[in-house]
Design a protein around this motif. Structure first.
Motif, mmCIF file in Angstrom:
data_model
loop_
_atom_site.group_PDB
_atom_site.id
_atom_site.type_symbol
_atom_site.label_atom_id
_atom_site.label_comp_id
_atom_site.label_asym_id
_atom_site.label_seq_id
_atom_site.Cartn_x
_atom_site.Cartn_y
_atom_site.Cartn_z
ATOM 1 N N GLY A 64 0.783 -1.231 0.000
ATOM 2 C CA GLY A 64 0.000 0.000 0.000
ATOM 3 C C GLY A 64 0.813 1.279 0.000
ATOM 4 O O GLY A 64 1.802 1.403 -0.714
ATOM 5 N N GLU A 65 0.373 2.228 0.823
ATOM 6 C CA GLU A 65 0.970 3.564 0.831
ATOM 7 C C GLU A 65 2.478 3.569 1.073
ATOM 8 O O GLU A 65 3.188 4.332 0.421
ATOM 9 C CB GLU A 65 0.256 4.465 1.834
ATOM 10 C CG GLU A 65 -1.133 4.843 1.376
ATOM 11 C CD GLU A 65 -1.862 5.759 2.351
ATOM 12 O OE1 GLU A 65 -1.209 6.323 3.259
ATOM 13 O OE2 GLU A 65 -3.077 5.915 2.205
ATOM 14 N N PRO A 66 3.015 2.752 1.994
ATOM 15 C CA PRO A 66 4.473 2.751 2.145
ATOM 16 C C PRO A 66 5.195 2.406 0.835
ATOM 17 O O PRO A 66 6.228 2.986 0.505
ATOM 18 C CB PRO A 66 4.732 1.709 3.227
ATOM 19 C CG PRO A 66 3.480 1.682 4.034
ATOM 20 C CD PRO A 66 2.376 1.902 3.022
ATOM 21 N N GLY A 67 4.652 1.465 0.074
ATOM 22 C CA GLY A 67 5.242 1.098 -1.211
ATOM 23 C C GLY A 67 5.049 2.175 -2.255
ATOM 24 O O GLY A 67 5.951 2.491 -3.026
ATOM 25 N N GLN A 68 3.865 2.766 -2.288
ATOM 26 C CA GLN A 68 3.560 3.815 -3.254
ATOM 27 C C GLN A 68 4.458 5.032 -3.047
ATOM 28 O O GLN A 68 4.845 5.696 -4.009
ATOM 29 C CB GLN A 68 2.087 4.197 -3.154
ATOM 30 C CG GLN A 68 1.166 3.072 -3.574
ATOM 31 C CD GLN A 68 -0.260 3.237 -3.096
ATOM 32 O OE1 GLN A 68 -0.689 4.318 -2.696
ATOM 33 N NE2 GLN A 68 -1.012 2.138 -3.117
ATOM 34 N N ALA A 69 4.816 5.302 -1.804
ATOM 35 C CA ALA A 69 5.661 6.460 -1.489
ATOM 36 C C ALA A 69 7.075 6.326 -2.052
ATOM 37 O O ALA A 69 7.811 7.315 -2.121
ATOM 38 C CB ALA A 69 5.716 6.653 0.028
ATOM 39 N N ILE A 128 21.480 -0.617 0.747
ATOM 40 C CA ILE A 128 20.028 -0.589 0.857
ATOM 41 C C ILE A 128 19.623 0.863 1.093
ATOM 42 O O ILE A 128 20.191 1.533 1.952
ATOM 43 C CB ILE A 128 19.513 -1.417 2.060
ATOM 44 C CG1 ILE A 128 20.167 -2.791 2.149
ATOM 45 C CG2 ILE A 128 17.992 -1.459 2.077
ATOM 46 C CD1 ILE A 128 19.711 -3.787 1.152
ATOM 47 N N TYR A 129 18.642 1.340 0.360
ATOM 48 C CA TYR A 129 18.102 2.693 0.567
ATOM 49 C C TYR A 129 16.898 2.577 1.496
ATOM 50 O O TYR A 129 15.859 2.041 1.107
ATOM 51 C CB TYR A 129 17.695 3.309 -0.767
ATOM 52 C CG TYR A 129 18.870 3.534 -1.677
ATOM 53 C CD1 TYR A 129 19.534 4.753 -1.692
ATOM 54 C CD2 TYR A 129 19.344 2.514 -2.492
ATOM 55 C CE1 TYR A 129 20.638 4.959 -2.515
ATOM 56 C CE2 TYR A 129 20.443 2.702 -3.313
ATOM 57 C CZ TYR A 129 21.081 3.916 -3.320
ATOM 58 O OH TYR A 129 22.177 4.114 -4.128
ATOM 59 N N ALA A 130 17.030 3.085 2.720
ATOM 60 C CA ALA A 130 15.939 2.979 3.693
ATOM 61 C C ALA A 130 14.666 3.642 3.166
ATOM 62 O O ALA A 130 13.562 3.172 3.449
ATOM 63 C CB ALA A 130 16.355 3.598 5.028
ATOM 64 N N ASN A 131 14.819 4.712 2.378
ATOM 65 C CA ASN A 131 13.640 5.369 1.806
ATOM 66 C C ASN A 131 13.339 4.840 0.398
ATOM 67 O O ASN A 131 12.584 5.452 -0.353
ATOM 68 C CB ASN A 131 13.815 6.883 1.783
ATOM 69 C CG ASN A 131 14.966 7.334 0.907
ATOM 70 O OD1 ASN A 131 15.784 6.539 0.450
ATOM 71 N ND2 ASN A 131 15.045 8.633 0.674
ATOM 72 N N GLY A 132 13.901 3.679 0.078
ATOM 73 C CA GLY A 132 13.664 3.039 -1.215
ATOM 74 C C GLY A 132 13.113 1.628 -1.065
ATOM 75 O O GLY A 132 12.982 0.909 -2.046
ATOM 76 N N VAL A 133 12.796 1.235 0.176
ATOM 77 C CA VAL A 133 12.218 -0.085 0.443
ATOM 78 C C VAL A 133 11.023 0.065 1.382
ATOM 79 O O VAL A 133 10.966 1.010 2.171
ATOM 80 C CB VAL A 133 13.251 -1.071 1.047
ATOM 81 C CG1 VAL A 133 14.360 -1.382 0.050
ATOM 82 C CG2 VAL A 133 13.846 -0.537 2.344
ATOM 83 N N ALA A 134 10.076 -0.880 1.276
ATOM 84 C CA ALA A 134 8.891 -0.833 2.132
ATOM 85 C C ALA A 134 8.339 -2.246 2.305
ATOM 86 O O ALA A 134 8.704 -3.162 1.573
ATOM 87 C CB ALA A 134 7.823 0.071 1.516
ATOM 88 N N ASP A 180 4.512 -4.972 6.617
ATOM 89 C CA ASP A 180 4.748 -5.273 8.031
ATOM 90 C C ASP A 180 5.772 -4.267 8.569
ATOM 91 O O ASP A 180 6.974 -4.420 8.350
ATOM 92 C CB ASP A 180 5.271 -6.705 8.148
ATOM 93 C CG ASP A 180 5.584 -7.123 9.574
ATOM 94 O OD1 ASP A 180 5.661 -6.263 10.485
ATOM 95 O OD2 ASP A 180 5.778 -8.327 9.792
ATOM 96 N N ALA A 181 5.287 -3.235 9.262
ATOM 97 C CA ALA A 181 6.169 -2.160 9.743
ATOM 98 C C ALA A 181 7.262 -2.692 10.675
ATOM 99 O O ALA A 181 8.422 -2.275 10.584
ATOM 100 C CB ALA A 181 5.354 -1.078 10.443
ATOM 101 N N ALA A 182 6.921 -3.612 11.566
ATOM 102 C CA ALA A 182 7.917 -4.167 12.489
ATOM 103 C C ALA A 182 8.961 -4.976 11.717
ATOM 104 O O ALA A 182 10.159 -4.890 11.997
ATOM 105 C CB ALA A 182 7.246 -5.032 13.551
ATOM 106 N N GLY A 183 8.527 -5.758 10.743
ATOM 107 C CA GLY A 183 9.459 -6.525 9.913
ATOM 108 C C GLY A 183 10.368 -5.626 9.107
ATOM 109 O O GLY A 183 11.561 -5.905 8.946
ATOM 110 N N HIS A 184 9.831 -4.520 8.613
ATOM 111 C CA HIS A 184 10.621 -3.541 7.865
ATOM 112 C C HIS A 184 11.759 -2.996 8.729
ATOM 113 O O HIS A 184 12.921 -2.982 8.306
ATOM 114 C CB HIS A 184 9.694 -2.410 7.386
ATOM 115 C CG HIS A 184 10.394 -1.229 6.806
ATOM 116 N ND1 HIS A 184 10.863 -1.200 5.515
ATOM 117 C CD2 HIS A 184 10.707 -0.028 7.351
ATOM 118 C CE1 HIS A 184 11.425 -0.025 5.271
ATOM 119 N NE2 HIS A 184 11.347 0.697 6.375
ATOM 120 N N GLU A 185 11.428 -2.550 9.934
ATOM 121 C CA GLU A 185 12.442 -1.982 10.834
ATOM 122 C C GLU A 185 13.474 -3.037 11.233
ATOM 123 O O GLU A 185 14.669 -2.754 11.292
ATOM 124 C CB GLU A 185 11.783 -1.363 12.074
ATOM 125 C CG GLU A 185 10.984 -0.114 11.777
ATOM 126 C CD GLU A 185 11.809 0.993 11.138
ATOM 127 O OE1 GLU A 185 12.995 1.175 11.499
ATOM 128 O OE2 GLU A 185 11.264 1.682 10.251
#
Length: 181
Positions: A24-29, A151-157, A160-165
């Motif tokens: 969703g939105e995290p990926g779209q961003a 890895i670009y932290a603002n280039g991946v999403a 699962d927010a916890a899994g991402h972090e």
């Protein structure tokens, strides 16, 4: 040093609001950031690879069949690249590589390692989705092959927010990848 940008699974099914397995939105961003990186790598005459999930409809043998809803099915709109990234691919498709993958990692069951070796590429840059699944498994395989990873932290999403972090920390502190924040 020669480098390659791997755009992983930035497809309709993984990114669009109505995608089959969307973040969703995290990926779209990510759309603008990934598009900028693609253009930058092409201007610098570096390799750009679009590594995209490929599944067959009703495949009872693929392990993901039991884990996730059907997604990125051959011949469906779900496999199309999303947004500006898709538009950029259409403009530059003769200059980039499309790589079908059937597992989480862009290395598993593909010739990616050989392609990188042939071009003497020792560093890969990863963007796309999902941070804690396909990006993670690609980074682990790169680590095992001795390939430096960025890895670009603002280039991946991820969805699962916890899994991402967790994955961002794992890239840096366990795999020794450079995480650009």
């Amino acid at each position: 040093m020669k480098k390659a940008l791997l755009v992983i699974d930035y497809t309709y099914d993984f990114v669009a609001t109505d995608g089959k397995l969307t973040c969703g939105e995290p990926g779209q961003a990510l759309d603008g950031k990934i598009t900028t990186l693609i253009e930058q790598f092409l201007v610098e005459n570096e390799m750009v690879v679009f590594a995209n999930d490929l599944h067959e409809e009703n495949d009872p043998y693929h392990p993901e069949t039991q884990l996730f809803p059907p997604h990125n099915i051959r011949g469906t709109n779900g496999r199309n690249l999303y947004g500006q990234v898709g538009e950029t691919y259409q403009v530059h498709k003769e200059e980039v590589l499309w790589l079908d993958k059937t597992r989480y990692s862009a290395f598993a069951g593909t010739n990616l390692a050989i392609l990188l070796q042939e071009r003497r590429i020792a560093e890969i840059h990863l963007v796309g989705v999902c941070t804690d699944i396909c990006i993670l498994h690609t980074a682990v395989d790169a680590y095992n092959l001795g390939i430096s990873t960025v890895i670009y932290a603002n280039g991946v999403a991820s969805f699962d927010a916890a899994g991402h972090e967790w994955a961002l920390r794992h890239f840096e502190y366990t795999l020794g990848a450079k995480v650009i924040k």
